[in-house]
Design a protein around this motif. Structure first.
Motif, PDB file in Angstrom:
ATOM      1  N   VAL A 152       0.859  -1.187   0.000  1.00 54.69           N
ATOM      2  CA  VAL A 152       0.000   0.000   0.000  1.00 54.69           C
ATOM      3  C   VAL A 152       0.893   1.235   0.000  1.00 54.69           C
ATOM      4  N   GLY A 153       0.642   2.123  -0.948  1.00 59.34           N
ATOM      5  CA  GLY A 153       1.419   3.352  -1.025  1.00 59.34           C
ATOM      6  C   GLY A 153       0.844   4.448  -0.149  1.00 59.34           C
ATOM      7  N   PHE A 154      -0.490   4.591  -0.177  1.00 58.13           N
ATOM      8  CA  PHE A 154      -1.141   5.640   0.600  1.00 58.13           C
ATOM      9  C   PHE A 154      -2.607   5.276   0.791  1.00 58.13           C
ATOM     10  N   VAL A 155      -3.084   5.439   2.020  1.00 55.02           N
ATOM     11  CA  VAL A 155      -4.493   5.178   2.319  1.00 55.02           C
ATOM     12  C   VAL A 155      -5.226   6.508   2.353  1.00 55.02           C
ATOM     13  N   ASP A 156      -6.152   6.674   1.427  1.00 55.25           N
ATOM     14  CA  ASP A 156      -6.886   7.931   1.279  1.00 55.25           C
ATOM     15  C   ASP A 156      -8.160   7.878   2.129  1.00 55.25           C
ATOM     16  N   ASP A 157      -7.970   7.921   3.430  1.00 55.13           N
ATOM     17  CA  ASP A 157      -9.103   7.877   4.347  1.00 55.13           C
ATOM     18  C   ASP A 157      -8.747   8.705   5.576  1.00 55.13           C
ATOM     19  N   LYS A 158      -9.764   9.221   6.247  1.00 54.29           N
ATOM     20  CA  LYS A 158      -9.600  10.016   7.460  1.00 54.29           C
ATOM     21  C   LYS A 158      -8.595  11.143   7.218  1.00 54.29           C
ATOM     22  N   GLU A 159      -7.529  11.233   8.032  1.00 56.53           N
ATOM     23  CA  GLU A 159      -6.565  12.337   7.876  1.00 56.53           C
ATOM     24  C   GLU A 159      -5.832  12.271   6.542  1.00 56.53           C
ATOM     25  N   GLY A 160      -5.865  11.114   5.894  1.00 55.04           N
ATOM     26  CA  GLY A 160      -5.225  10.993   4.588  1.00 55.04           C
ATOM     27  C   GLY A 160      -5.924  11.786   3.499  1.00 55.04           C
ATOM     28  N   LYS A 161      -7.231  12.024   3.658  1.00 51.57           N
ATOM     29  CA  LYS A 161      -7.961  12.724   2.596  1.00 51.57           C
ATOM     30  C   LYS A 161      -7.490  14.165   2.397  1.00 51.57           C
ATOM     31  N   PRO A 162      -7.420  15.005   3.453  1.00 52.92           N
ATOM     32  CA  PRO A 162      -6.912  16.356   3.201  1.00 52.92           C
ATOM     33  C   PRO A 162      -5.459  16.364   2.722  1.00 52.92           C
ATOM     34  N   ILE A 163      -4.658  15.416   3.194  1.00 56.40           N
ATOM     35  CA  ILE A 163      -3.265  15.343   2.742  1.00 56.40           C
ATOM     36  C   ILE A 163      -3.220  15.072   1.239  1.00 56.40           C
ATOM     37  N   ASN A 164      -4.027  14.125   0.781  1.00 57.69           N
ATOM     38  CA  ASN A 164      -4.017  13.782  -0.640  1.00 57.69           C
ATOM     39  C   ASN A 164      -4.647  14.876  -1.498  1.00 57.69           C
ATOM     40  N   ILE A 165      -5.678  15.544  -0.976  1.00 59.14           N
ATOM     41  CA  ILE A 165      -6.260  16.676  -1.707  1.00 59.14           C
ATOM     42  C   ILE A 165      -5.201  17.757  -1.905  1.00 59.14           C
ATOM     43  N   ASP A 166      -4.485  18.082  -0.840  1.00 59.32           N
ATOM     44  CA  ASP A 166      -3.430  19.092  -0.935  1.00 59.32           C
ATOM     45  C   ASP A 166      -2.340  18.656  -1.906  1.00 59.32           C
ATOM     46  N   ARG A 167      -1.963  17.383  -1.843  1.00 56.14           N
ATOM     47  CA  ARG A 167      -0.889  16.859  -2.684  1.00 56.14           C
ATOM     48  C   ARG A 167      -1.273  16.879  -4.163  1.00 56.14           C
TER      49      ARG A 167
END
Length: 201
Positions: A152-167
């Motif tokens: 798994v490279g990145f889990v787009d859930d919970k705190e991961g969602k704003p991080i991935n949106i920003d990225r």
């Protein structure tokens, strides 16, 4: 996506039973969802790794497309990609008609969702943000290939969602909508920015 992964494990196990090295994989091969879900996140991740890894992204997506074309929900008889939430589809159409750019930000796998997101939701592949596996790039066959790796490279859930949106987007959305507590961080981050904002759950 989990149903797809379990179906793949069943097919793989029929060809090579030696892959069934854990309770989670044996349960998946038997399509025993109760045992799979009892194994929690670890069981689900193991099933996803085995069923998704080791193939070029294009091959994986073709397999998903074939599965969506040939599989129906046992209760509704509908194809899974036809079972969308109509009010959300209508909202997405309305927002685009009013000049907004719309995205899907999901805990689901990015390569899985990109197969059907445009037809089902009107959202093109480049505007789908999700969980992703590691991938590798090689030219061993003479043709460049991107292959899904079993990690798994990145889990787009919970705190991961704003991080991935920003990225990926590089902007804080002014309107976000979610349907679970996995969306809270995205809602919190998006609505804490300046100016008029809306978070809907």
């Amino acid at each position: 996506q989990l149903i797809f992964a379990i179906d793949v494990i069943g097919t793989m196990a029929a060809e090579d039973p030696s892959i069934l090295t854990s309770d989670a994989l044996r349960a998946a091969a038997n399509r025993d969802y109760k045992v799979v879900l009892a194994g929690g996140k670890e069981a689900i991740v193991e099933i996803m790794k085995i069923s998704h890894a080791g193939m070029p992204v294009e091959t994986f997506q073709a397999r998903v497309a074939d599965w969506l074309d040939s599989t129906t929900h046992p209760d509704t008889g509908l194809a899974y990609d036809e079972m969308t939430y109509q009010p959300m589809v209508e909202l997405l159409v309305y927002l685009r008609d009013e000049g907004f750019k719309t995205y899907i930000v999901s805990g689901g796998g990015i390569h899985f969702m990109r197969v059907f997101a445009e037809e089902a939701y009107g959202i093109p592949p480049e505007q789908v943000i999700g969980t992703y596996t590691e991938t590798t790039y090689n030219t061993d066959t003479g043709t460049p290939v991107i292959t899904k790796a079993p990690a798994v490279g990145f889990v787009d859930d919970k705190e991961g969602k704003p991080i991935n949106i920003d990225r990926i987007i590089g902007r804080r959305p002014i309107f976000v909508s979610g349907n679970s507590d996995g969306d809270f961080a995205m809602l919190d981050w998006s609505t804490s920015g300046p100016g008029p904002r809306l978070g809907l759950i």
